[in-house]
Design an enzyme around this catalytic site. Structure first.
Site, PDB file in Angstrom:
ATOM      1  N   HIS A  17       0.879  -1.173   0.000  1.00 22.35           N
ATOM      2  CA  HIS A  17       0.000   0.000   0.000  1.00 22.35           C
ATOM      3  C   HIS A  17       0.909   1.213   0.000  1.00 22.35           C
ATOM      4  CE1 HIS A  17      -4.033   1.568   0.500  1.00 22.35           C
ATOM      5  NE2 HIS A  17      -3.642   2.333   1.488  1.00 22.35           N
ATOM      6  N   LYS A  62     -10.147   6.718  -3.250  1.00 23.73           N
ATOM      7  CA  LYS A  62      -9.172   7.736  -2.853  1.00 23.73           C
ATOM      8  C   LYS A  62      -7.828   7.299  -3.422  1.00 23.73           C
ATOM      9  CE  LYS A  62      -7.210   8.742   1.702  1.00 23.73           C
ATOM     10  NZ  LYS A  62      -7.531   9.208   3.055  1.00 23.73           N
ATOM     11  N   LYS A  87      -3.764   7.746  -3.535  1.00 23.00           N
ATOM     12  CA  LYS A  87      -2.658   8.276  -2.736  1.00 23.00           C
ATOM     13  C   LYS A  87      -1.608   8.811  -3.693  1.00 23.00           C
ATOM     14  CE  LYS A  87      -2.659   7.703   1.225  1.00 23.00           C
ATOM     15  NZ  LYS A  87      -3.329   8.434   2.339  1.00 23.00           N
ATOM     16  N   ASP A 101      -5.427  12.037  -1.994  1.00 25.12           N
ATOM     17  CA  ASP A 101      -4.790  12.384  -0.720  1.00 25.12           C
ATOM     18  C   ASP A 101      -3.313  12.608  -0.993  1.00 25.12           C
ATOM     19  OD1 ASP A 101      -3.931  12.721   1.845  1.00 25.12           O
ATOM     20  OD2 ASP A 101      -4.661  10.797   2.610  1.00 25.12           O
ATOM     21  N   GLU A 151      -7.355  15.967  -0.355  1.00 28.98           N
ATOM     22  CA  GLU A 151      -7.035  15.810   1.069  1.00 28.98           C
ATOM     23  C   GLU A 151      -5.604  16.254   1.338  1.00 28.98           C
ATOM     24  OE1 GLU A 151      -8.148  11.948   2.497  1.00 28.98           O
ATOM     25  OE2 GLU A 151      -6.830  12.045   4.244  1.00 28.98           O
ATOM     26  N   LYS A 165     -10.745  11.262  12.790  1.00 27.21           N
ATOM     27  CA  LYS A 165      -9.999  10.044  13.124  1.00 27.21           C
ATOM     28  C   LYS A 165      -9.937   9.922  14.639  1.00 27.21           C
ATOM     29  CE  LYS A 165      -7.268   9.816   8.915  1.00 27.21           C
ATOM     30  NZ  LYS A 165      -5.965   9.615   8.275  1.00 27.21           N
ATOM     31  N   GLU A 186     -13.911   6.074   5.154  1.00 25.38           N
ATOM     32  CA  GLU A 186     -12.917   5.189   4.529  1.00 25.38           C
ATOM     33  C   GLU A 186     -12.566   4.068   5.515  1.00 25.38           C
ATOM     34  OE1 GLU A 186      -9.561   7.793   3.740  1.00 25.38           O
ATOM     35  OE2 GLU A 186      -9.088   7.943   5.868  1.00 25.38           O
TER      36      GLU A 186
END
Ligand code: MUC
Ligand code: MG
Length: 373
Positions: A22, A167, A169, A198, A224, A273, A327
């Site tokens: 990831h 989303k 990255k 993001d 983001e 969060k 998410e």
């Protein structure tokens, strides 16, 4: 009823494999590390919580190792012998002598809520005042690092009706390379999906000014954390100029950060969060600041496993509106779990159990297998 006391608090570091690497701007995850917290109480009830970050110290000020050390050395002595049923008093006691450490505090607050819910026979959402929905739409992050592979992954998620919000990255590559990648994915998916990015703070203001314009012009719905959390004036300017809305993520490291961002007009969406506010109750204080300021909400994640994900979900389902959904897909990135029942993801949403506490129990055999010794 005689007072129920906290008898012990323990923290276990667990390393779990992921379905694929990831790739985030600051770190490529080859696995995920969770810190599992157990709070044992004098009535025999045990509460479980989770304190999880991304990439050691690559994301925030706490690492799994520092979280465990601080829980063992500083949190446990303050909590043992305290009233297990008074979560206000327990968290105030921690806040009085422990600065920051919101990830560790979040895991502890989650465990205390889980224990209290089990004790009273109520889901955590009901301890938080009551849920106003049973499920939350969940976005998926495309972060394989390869455009074609990301498109194939998105198509598969649409086919099986698991996600229709994606989303991306970005930030690690040159800006134009990243923009091409994002636009190619948006073109392939069209109106069938919401595509967002993001940047994890990787652009400076000069890069972000142009890139946000290009992204907005090409149908990207949300941007983001494009620039550093430290550049507050730049965030305010970008929030005024970007055609796509700007969401604050790293900028929020506390409820107080949420207040100053709102007061200065630095974002039009907040990523909520639990780990960055200090728990499921703390994150609701940030949500209330946003609601009062007219800032939209998004249910964020630190890629927690099932325990941290449900601790977040129980808080988020008490909110009036999550305009940008959530998410909460962390458990889906893992190939292994350490709880007995998998979370229910169906029809683009996570369905939140109505069983007491968080609604999970630890699988002791699996926990022992993946625990770091
Ligand atoms: C972040 O910065 O938002 C959330 C989803 C994901 O893929 O990474 C995280 C962290
Ligand atoms: Mg983020």
């Amino acid at each position: 009823m005689s007072q129920v006391l906290i008898e012990s608090l323990s923290a276990t570091i667990v390393d779990l494999p992921t379905i694929r690497p990831h790739k985030l701007a600051m770190h490529t995850m080859q696995q995920q590390t969770l810190v599992i917290i157990r709070v044992r109480c004098s009535d025999g009830v045990e509460g479980i919580g989770e304190a999880t970050t991304i990439g050691g110290l690559a994301y925030g000020n706490e690492s799994p190792e520092s979280i465990k050390t601080n829980l063992d050395a500083h949190f446990a002595p303050l909590l043992v012998g305290q009233d297990a049923a008074n979560i206000n008093a327990a968290m105030l006691r921690l806040d009085k002598v422990i600065k920051g450490n919101t990830f560790a505090k979040s895991g502890v607050e989650s465990a205390l809520l889980d224990a209290q819910g089990k004790r009273l026979g109520l889901p955590v959402s009901e301890l938080l005042g009551g849920r106003v929905r049973d499920s939350l739409e969940v976005a998926w992050t495309l972060a394989s690092g390869d455009t074609a592979r990301d498109i194939a992954e998105a198509e598969q998620m649409l086919d099986i009706r698991r996600h229709r919000i994606f989303k991306l990255k970005i930030g690690a590559n040159p800006v134009d390379h990243d923009l091409k990648h994002v636009i190619a994915i948006k073109k392939a998916l069209g109106e069938r999906a919401s595509v967002r990015v993001d940047v994890n703070q990787y652009w400076d203001e000069s890069q972000a000014l142009r890139a946000c314009q290009v992204l907005g012009d090409n149908g990207i719905d949300l941007i983001e954390q494009p620039i550093s959390r430290i550049n507050r004036a730049g965030q305010v300017r970008l929030n005024q100029r970007s055609p796509a809305p700007i969401m604050a993520d790293e900028s929020i490291e506390s409820v107080e950060d949420a207040f100053s961002l709102a007061a200065e007009g630095a974002a039009s969406i907040f990523a909520l969060k639990i780990a960055k506010n200090g728990g499921p109750r703390a994150v609701l204080r940030t949500a209330q600041i946003a609601e009062a300021a007219g800032i939209a909400l998004y249910g964020g994640t630190m890629l927690e496993g099932a325990i941290g994900t449900l601790a977040s979900a129980h808080a988020f389902i008490t909110l009036k509106q999550l305009t940008w959904a959530t998410e909460l897909f962390g458990p889906l990135l893992l190939t292994e779990e350490i709880v007995t029942e998998p979370l229910l993801y169906r029809d683009f949403a996570l369905h939140v159990p109505r069983t007491p506490g968080l609604g999970l129990s630890l699988d002791e055999e699996r926990l022992a297998r993946f625990a770091r010794h």
